[in-house]
Design a protein around this motif. Structure first.
Motif, short mmCIF file in Angstrom:
data_model
loop_
_atom_site.label_atom_id
_atom_site.label_comp_id
_atom_site.label_asym_id
_atom_site.label_seq_id
_atom_site.Cartn_x
_atom_site.Cartn_y
_atom_site.Cartn_z
N PRO A 22 0.84 -1.21 0.00
CA PRO A 22 0.00 0.00 0.00
C PRO A 22 0.86 1.24 0.00
O PRO A 22 1.98 1.24 0.52
CB PRO A 22 -0.79 -0.14 1.31
CG PRO A 22 -0.75 -1.59 1.64
CD PRO A 22 0.57 -2.09 1.13
N ILE A 23 0.33 2.30 -0.58
CA ILE A 23 1.10 3.54 -0.70
C ILE A 23 1.54 4.06 0.66
O ILE A 23 2.62 4.62 0.81
CB ILE A 23 0.28 4.62 -1.46
CG1 ILE A 23 1.19 5.78 -1.86
CG2 ILE A 23 -0.89 5.10 -0.64
CD1 ILE A 23 2.09 5.49 -3.00
N ASN B 202 0.36 14.07 -4.40
CA ASN B 202 -0.05 14.15 -5.80
C ASN B 202 0.87 15.15 -6.50
O ASN B 202 1.29 16.13 -5.90
CB ASN B 202 -1.50 14.62 -5.91
CG ASN B 202 -2.45 13.77 -5.09
OD1 ASN B 202 -2.36 12.55 -5.08
ND2 ASN B 202 -3.35 14.43 -4.38
N ASN C 172 -12.07 8.93 -10.55
CA ASN C 172 -11.12 8.07 -9.83
C ASN C 172 -10.03 7.58 -10.78
O ASN C 172 -9.92 6.38 -11.07
CB ASN C 172 -11.86 6.90 -9.20
CG ASN C 172 -10.98 6.10 -8.27
OD1 ASN C 172 -10.03 6.63 -7.68
ND2 ASN C 172 -11.26 4.82 -8.14
N ASP D 250 -5.80 7.63 -12.07
CA ASP D 250 -4.45 7.71 -11.51
C ASP D 250 -3.61 8.77 -12.18
O ASP D 250 -2.73 9.37 -11.55
CB ASP D 250 -3.75 6.34 -11.67
CG ASP D 250 -4.50 5.23 -10.98
OD1 ASP D 250 -4.55 5.22 -9.74
OD2 ASP D 250 -5.06 4.36 -11.69
N ARG E 115 -1.85 11.19 -9.51
CA ARG E 115 -2.34 10.99 -8.15
C ARG E 115 -1.42 10.01 -7.43
O ARG E 115 -0.85 9.10 -8.05
CB ARG E 115 -3.77 10.46 -8.15
CG ARG E 115 -4.80 11.49 -8.62
CD ARG E 115 -6.21 10.94 -8.62
NE ARG E 115 -6.60 10.48 -7.29
CZ ARG E 115 -7.05 9.26 -7.03
NH1 ARG E 115 -7.11 8.35 -7.99
NH2 ARG E 115 -7.39 8.92 -5.82
N THR F 36 -1.02 7.14 -6.09
CA THR F 36 -1.61 5.81 -5.98
C THR F 36 -0.56 4.77 -6.34
O THR F 36 0.45 5.08 -6.96
CB THR F 36 -2.81 5.65 -6.92
OG1 THR F 36 -2.36 5.78 -8.28
CG2 THR F 36 -3.88 6.70 -6.65
N ASN F 37 -0.84 3.51 -5.99
CA ASN F 37 0.08 2.44 -6.36
C ASN F 37 0.28 2.35 -7.87
O ASN F 37 1.42 2.21 -8.34
CB ASN F 37 -0.41 1.11 -5.80
CG ASN F 37 -0.17 0.99 -4.30
OD1 ASN F 37 0.70 1.66 -3.75
ND2 ASN F 37 -0.94 0.15 -3.65
N SER G 288 0.09 4.68 -10.16
CA SER G 288 0.92 5.80 -10.62
C SER G 288 2.38 5.58 -10.27
O SER G 288 3.28 5.85 -11.08
CB SER G 288 0.44 7.11 -9.99
OG SER G 288 -0.79 7.51 -10.50
#
Length: 324
Positions: free
Chosen positions: A57-58, A173, A194, A196, A218, A220-221, A223
């Motif tokens: 997880p990020i 971000n 929603n 990435d 964003r 996120t994983n 990205s």
């Protein structure tokens, strides 16, 4: 030892044995889990990218990532979206264009958290005088106006994904901007849904080449996986291929698990190929653009001329730098 003491000793010894068994079982499960993560490969059987650190997880990645040298926060309190940084890179030849970009942002009425990576000491010394941005020094030491697609220019722009990755790893971000951009309105409401990554097409040679000059990532994983793969490919290609082409290839290959990409409306985010053939005043009245990208032009002087002709030049020449 009396009977009561013997009973207590027997009771606690049984609890201790059970606790030890439980602890051993938990440690065995953790060991199995760690082994399974460590045995993951960069490429899955279906061709998608995966690795032991990428699938975390990020939040875990943020804790483990080395902190980039962000430098002190600017005195001006940002009024843009939280946990978001607007990022660009610039050398001395383009400091005046960077100042124009900053002036255009100010005119929108918002002021996000802005970080500029100066690629030489001259740019750093000029920009650090401002109190409303964060300025970092990269020490690339190229102060000249680099010809587009030249090896030096390609090496210059191919550093950008590494900078972006450092911010994403901290859970921020990133809205990356080339400095040859002008904001006419606040772009953040257009990063809805929603997704990435949000970016524009470059319309290069009538191919679906994506632009890397204005991209919203964003944290996120997917990205982070995307930007890591981009950095890896740049290294493997020894800067012989532009990050723009490499990013387009990665997205078209569809190898990043669960990556969601949104293409920005070209009428709201026009780039240079559109501006070449159209009267910008008419275009602006008709389409109400949000961000204008002055790419597809030659060097610094040609870009400045177009900005002035389009009435998008907001600064004096006080920051012009003559490179000899």
């Amino acid at each position: 030892m009396n009977s009561t003491s013997r009973i207590c000793l027997l009771f606690w010894s049984k609890i201790s044995i059970k606790s030890c068994i439980l602890i051993i079982a938990v440690l065995a499960c953790i060991s199995i889990l760690n082994d399974s993560l460590l045995n993951m490969r960069l490429w899955n059987e279906d061709g998608t990218i995966s690795s032991d650190d990428d699938v975390k997880p990020i939040a875990e990645i943020i804790q483990e990532a080395p902190a980039p040298q962000f430098g002190p926060a600017p005195p001006t309190v940002p009024s843009g979206p939280a946990n978001t940084v607007v990022l660009t890179t610039v050398n001395a030849a383009f400091v005046n264009i960077a100042e124009n970009w900053l002036a255009s942002i100010r005119k929108t009425g918002i002021w996000p958290d802005i970080s500029i990576i100066a690629e030489d000491n001259v740019a750093y010394e000029l920009l650090k005088k401002r109190n409303d941005i964060r300025v970092l020094l990269n020490q690339y030491k190229t102060s000249h106006d680099l010809p587009i697609q030249s090896p030096l220019h390609r090496k210059f722009v191919n550093q950008r994904p590494t900078h972006i990755k450092k911010f994403l790893q901290r859970g921020l971000n990133v809205l990356f901007n080339d400095v040859d951009i002008v904001w006419i309105d606040d772009p953040f409401p257009y990063f809805d849904g929603n997704y990435d990554i949000y970016l524009e097409k470059d319309h290069h040679d009538k191919k679906n080449v994506l632009s890397t000059g204005f991209v919203y990532y964003r944290a996120t994983n997917p990205s982070l996986l995307l930007i890591k793969e981009l950095v890896n490919r740049i290294d493997k290609n020894n800067n012989n291929t532009s990050e723009q082409i490499l990013l387009t290839d990665i997205i078209n290959e569809n190898i990043i698990p669960k990556l969601k990409v949104k293409m920005l409306d070209a009428s709201k985010f026009p780039n240079g190929i559109l501006n070449y053939y159209l009267d910008f005043a008419e275009w602006r009245e008709m389409h109400k653009p949000v961000v204008v990208h002055n790419n597809w032009k030659g060097g610094r002087d040609e870009k400045i001329k177009w900005f002035k002709d389009a009435r998008l030049w907001y600064v004096s020449n006080r920051t012009d730098v003559q490179i000899t």
